[in-house]
Every structure is written in C-alpha cells, then in structure tokens.
Design an enzyme around this catalytic site. Sequence first.
Site, mmCIF file in Angstrom:
data_model
loop_
_atom_site.group_PDB
_atom_site.id
_atom_site.type_symbol
_atom_site.label_atom_id
_atom_site.label_comp_id
_atom_site.label_asym_id
_atom_site.label_seq_id
_atom_site.Cartn_x
_atom_site.Cartn_y
_atom_site.Cartn_z
ATOM 1 N N CYS A 11 71.513 50.570 62.343
ATOM 2 C CA CYS A 11 72.440 51.682 62.922
ATOM 3 C C CYS A 11 71.643 52.708 63.933
ATOM 4 C CB CYS A 11 72.840 52.583 61.839
ATOM 5 S SG CYS A 11 71.635 53.669 60.787
ATOM 6 N N CYS A 14 69.025 54.780 62.629
ATOM 7 C CA CYS A 14 67.850 54.112 61.953
ATOM 8 C C CYS A 14 66.995 53.951 63.680
ATOM 9 C CB CYS A 14 68.394 52.772 61.607
ATOM 10 S SG CYS A 14 69.118 52.852 60.032
#
Length: 78
Positions: A11, A14
């Site tokens: 994501c 991240c």
Amino acid sequence: MKTIKVLGPGCPKCKTTFQNAQEAVKQLGIEANIIKIEDIEEMMTYNVLTTPVLMIDEVIKIKGRIAQTNEIIELLKN
C-alpha cells in the site's frame, strides 16, 4: 550491520515507510539490509495485524502508521 524490515502488502503507506527507511540509512551513511516483505503468509509469522510495520534487527519498532525518516534515524542510532 542492521537489518531493517518493512512489512506491508504494498500500500502507499508501506511504500513510503520503505522509502523513508532507505533515506534514513542514506542520511546516516551506514550499511543496512533493507527488506520489504509483502507476502501475507510471511507477515503472519511476525504476528502483526496492522501495517505498515517497521522492524529493526527483528524487533518491531513502529506499526500501523508511516515511520518518518527522522524517527527511523533515531531508532537506528540506538
């Protein structure tokens, strides 16, 4: 040498945490293995439910939010 792991499914949070870890290592001028773990089954072995997770030398330091570059620098100094 430090080992830094960023756990997360890929994501944006991240990815940002991973980039911040790279920047922190660069700013400190140290050598470190920076590993991105996106495999769900592998993440489960660390028993984490919220991502992203920043680990340094197998110890969870930050989870559930983006780790800022300056925070990572401080963690790496210790």
